[in-house]
Design a protein around this motif. Structure first.
Motif, PDB file in Angstrom:
ATOM      1  N   PRO A  77       0.820  -1.218   0.000  1.00 52.40           N
ATOM      2  CA  PRO A  77       0.000   0.000   0.000  1.00 52.40           C
ATOM      3  C   PRO A  77       0.852   1.266   0.000  1.00 52.40           C
ATOM      4  N   VAL A  78       0.290   2.333  -0.535  1.00 51.48           N
ATOM      5  CA  VAL A  78       0.941   3.641  -0.544  1.00 51.48           C
ATOM      6  C   VAL A  78       0.602   4.354   0.768  1.00 51.48           C
ATOM      7  N   ALA A  79       1.644   4.746   1.503  1.00 46.66           N
ATOM      8  CA  ALA A  79       1.449   5.504   2.743  1.00 46.66           C
ATOM      9  C   ALA A  79       1.305   6.977   2.380  1.00 46.66           C
ATOM     10  N   ALA A  80       0.092   7.499   2.502  1.00 45.36           N
ATOM     11  CA  ALA A  80      -0.189   8.862   2.067  1.00 45.36           C
ATOM     12  C   ALA A  80      -0.879   9.643   3.176  1.00 45.36           C
ATOM     13  N   HIS A  81      -0.598  10.938   3.211  1.00 45.98           N
ATOM     14  CA  HIS A  81      -1.283  11.816   4.150  1.00 45.98           C
ATOM     15  C   HIS A  81      -1.428  13.188   3.502  1.00 45.98           C
ATOM     16  N   SER A  83       2.738   7.471 -11.213  1.00 48.12           N
ATOM     17  CA  SER A  83       4.124   7.917 -11.197  1.00 48.12           C
ATOM     18  C   SER A  83       4.767   7.648  -9.841  1.00 48.12           C
ATOM     19  N   VAL A  84       4.032   7.941  -8.766  1.00 43.88           N
ATOM     20  CA  VAL A  84       4.558   7.709  -7.418  1.00 43.88           C
ATOM     21  C   VAL A  84       4.859   6.224  -7.205  1.00 43.88           C
ATOM     22  N   VAL A  85       3.926   5.368  -7.638  1.00 45.14           N
ATOM     23  CA  VAL A  85       4.106   3.920  -7.451  1.00 45.14           C
ATOM     24  C   VAL A  85       5.278   3.405  -8.281  1.00 45.14           C
ATOM     25  N   GLN A  86       5.376   3.854  -9.523  1.00 40.65           N
ATOM     26  CA  GLN A  86       6.445   3.374 -10.401  1.00 40.65           C
ATOM     27  C   GLN A  86       7.826   3.803  -9.909  1.00 40.65           C
ATOM     28  N   ARG A 137       9.302  29.870 -15.732  1.00 44.22           N
ATOM     29  CA  ARG A 137       8.299  28.965 -15.160  1.00 44.22           C
ATOM     30  C   ARG A 137       8.924  27.600 -14.900  1.00 44.22           C
ATOM     31  N   PRO A 138       8.430  26.874 -13.893  1.00 42.30           N
ATOM     32  CA  PRO A 138       8.978  25.536 -13.639  1.00 42.30           C
ATOM     33  C   PRO A 138       8.815  24.626 -14.848  1.00 42.30           C
ATOM     34  N   ARG A 139       9.840  23.847 -15.116  1.00 41.00           N
ATOM     35  CA  ARG A 139       9.728  22.802 -16.131  1.00 41.00           C
ATOM     36  C   ARG A 139       9.002  21.622 -15.487  1.00 41.00           C
ATOM     37  N   VAL A 140       7.893  21.218 -16.085  1.00 37.63           N
ATOM     38  CA  VAL A 140       7.043  20.189 -15.491  1.00 37.63           C
ATOM     39  C   VAL A 140       6.980  18.987 -16.425  1.00 37.63           C
ATOM     40  N   GLU A 141       7.270  17.812 -15.895  1.00 35.53           N
ATOM     41  CA  GLU A 141       7.216  16.584 -16.685  1.00 35.53           C
ATOM     42  C   GLU A 141       5.761  16.218 -16.984  1.00 35.53           C
ATOM     43  N   ARG A 142       5.594  15.268 -17.887  1.00 31.88           N
ATOM     44  CA  ARG A 142       4.232  14.869 -18.274  1.00 31.88           C
ATOM     45  C   ARG A 142       3.430  14.338 -17.088  1.00 31.88           C
ATOM     46  N   ASP A 143       4.117  13.729 -16.104  1.00 28.16           N
ATOM     47  CA  ASP A 143       3.413  13.181 -14.938  1.00 28.16           C
ATOM     48  C   ASP A 143       3.170  14.224 -13.852  1.00 28.16           C
ATOM     49  N   ILE A 193      -0.678  10.835 -11.465  1.00 28.43           N
ATOM     50  CA  ILE A 193       0.274  11.174 -10.406  1.00 28.43           C
ATOM     51  C   ILE A 193       0.514   9.954  -9.518  1.00 28.43           C
ATOM     52  N   LEU A 194      -0.540   9.257  -9.148  1.00 29.56           N
ATOM     53  CA  LEU A 194      -0.370   8.059  -8.318  1.00 29.56           C
ATOM     54  C   LEU A 194       0.451   6.997  -9.048  1.00 29.56           C
TER      55      LEU A 194
END
Length: 439
Positions: A40-44, A419-422, A370-376, A416-417
């Motif tokens: 599981p992903v520990a998220a808060h 990406s976090v999991v991968q 501006r911030p460079r932002v990836e596709r994810d 986004i999730l």
């Protein structure tokens, strides 16, 4: 939660700063993922409001959503989700009545209740009433391996990934000062109970959906008062919600926009601004015109439109607010003494560098700063091994018009999730390598 670099600091996989619809959708995605995940992903999530709330000051009784209920927090990502709007309306005992209603656009108050219903189901992931005062990098050598989120109460939480979604801020003209008599429309329902029933006049500044809604609401709520709408256009511009134009909100359109050259991105934003910015639902425009014409017929005109005009001076007096309205076409000036002035002049994204805080110096920028932002939705930085994700208007320059809207919320949170999991395996492996253990 696994252990941090020091061996005694608990580390979350994900901390979300802000808990509006964007991070609420992310929390729902995490909850669904954790139901079947081996790890599981520990998220808060941390939210400064005392409870969930979304534009409460504009939950006018008859105001409806501008997006389909199918673009709720989950359905486009998972049509079988137990967190869908249809699941909500079924639990509320209104499913049959909603079907009979034959609408794609629920009341805004009902959709807010749906949001609250969802938020209650993931309440264990959220700390309300906790204002974030600092977002700080945690270094492992030359790399930022973690992010510390510091709250005003002194609490510090550490994460491998942080998702910043602190919402929009009310926009008012330069030099304007809000007060008990000069409001932004976001305060409308909080402020109107304090206005005497015998109010004489209101002035509403703005040309978009909120301005039209405020004008209609005040006109209905104060039946003896004059309501003056001031805007720089000749009339309200109708929103373009035609099927082909609406494809700008499709999830696949984000890919097209992201990969397009900058000049094409700029043109697309200009072409399709009338799907969202400073535009009004045609039905509301027609309703206001019917009111205007009815009053002309009956000989008592309370609804007045100052088109192609601007409010040049707004000055509080002993018993009200004096507004000078200048015609842009003739230069003629009209002075309006009112009980209240309402600026319905939109919102601006939270300042991205303020959100990034201590991480800002480590973020790669484009030619415009501006911030460079990836596709994810992850910001790029040479030293960033921790994931720093943005939700909201700060990604409009890279991901398009849906960045701060509900339309793509479900898909965006899922991306986004994912990406976090991968990325989690490599992050955890790096931690174990530092500790001298094998992952």
């Amino acid at each position: 939660m696994t252990q941090g670099l020091a061996g005694d600091v608990p580390v979350y996989d994900l901390i979300g700063v802000g808990f509006g619809p964007s991070n609420l959708a992310l929390a729902l995605a995490v909850a669904e993922y954790n139901e079947t995940a081996a790890e599981p992903v520990a998220a808060h999530f941390v939210e400064k409001q005392a409870s969930f709330g979304w534009h409460r000051g504009m939950l006018i009784d008859d105001a409806t959503m501008q997006v389909s209920f199918l673009k709720d927090l989950v359905t486009l990502r998972n049509p079988t989700s137990r967190f869908s709007f249809l699941s909500y309306v079924h639990e509320r005992g209104r499913l049959v009545e909603f079907v009979n209603h034959k609408t794609l656009f629920p009341l805004r108050a009902e959709f807010h209740d749906y949001f609250e219903w969802c938020a209650a189901r993931v309440a264990d992931m959220v700390s309300y009433g906790r204002e974030v005062v600092a977002v700080e990098p945690v270094f492992d050598g030359d790399e930022i391996a973690y992010v510390d989120v510091r709250s005003a109460c002194g609490t510090v939480q550490r994460a491998r990934n942080v998702v910043l979604a602190t919402g929009l801020r009310p926009r008012v003209p330069d030099g304007a000062e809000l007060s008990d008599r000069v409001w932004h429309n976001s305060e409308l329902l909080h402020r109107t109970p304090s206005v005497p029933a015998d109010a004489r006049r209101f002035v509403v500044v703005g040309a978009g959906q909120s301005a039209a809604e405020v004008t209609a609401h005040l006109h209905s709520t104060f039946p003896d008062a004059e309501v003056c709408a001031v805007f720089s256009r000749f009339g309200y511009s109708p929103s373009d919600d035609s099927p082909l134009a609406n494809r700008i909100f499709d999830p696949a359109s984000v890919d097209e926009f992201y990969d397009a050259p900058q000049d094409v991105k700029d043109r697309l934003m200009d072409y399709h601004a009338n799907t969202n910015y400073s535009v009004v639902d045609l039905e509301l425009i027609e309703d206001l015109y019917r009111r205007l014409y009815r009053e002309r017929v009956l000989g008592r005109e309370r609804l007045r439109f100052f088109h192609a005009s601007r409010a040049t001076d707004v000055v509080e007096t002993a018993d009200g607010v004096r507004t000078t309205v200048e015609s842009l076409s003739t230069g003629e000036k009209s002075v309006l003494d009112a009980d209240v002035v309402v600026y319905a002049t939109g919102y601006r994204p939270a300042d991205v560098d303020t959100q990034l805080d201590g991480l800002a110096p480590h973020v790669t920028r484009d030619a415009h700063g501006r911030p460079r932002v990836e596709r994810d939705y992850r910001v790029h930085g040479a030293a960033l091994s921790a994931g720093v994700y943005l939700q909201g208007g700060a990604t409009e320059h890279t991901h398009g018009i849906t960045s701060s809207l509900l339309s793509n919320n479900a898909i965006r949170s899922g991306e986004i999730l994912d990406s976090v999991v991968q990325r989690r395996h490599s992050q955890v492996a790096a931690e174990f390598a530092v500790s001298g253990c094998e992952a």
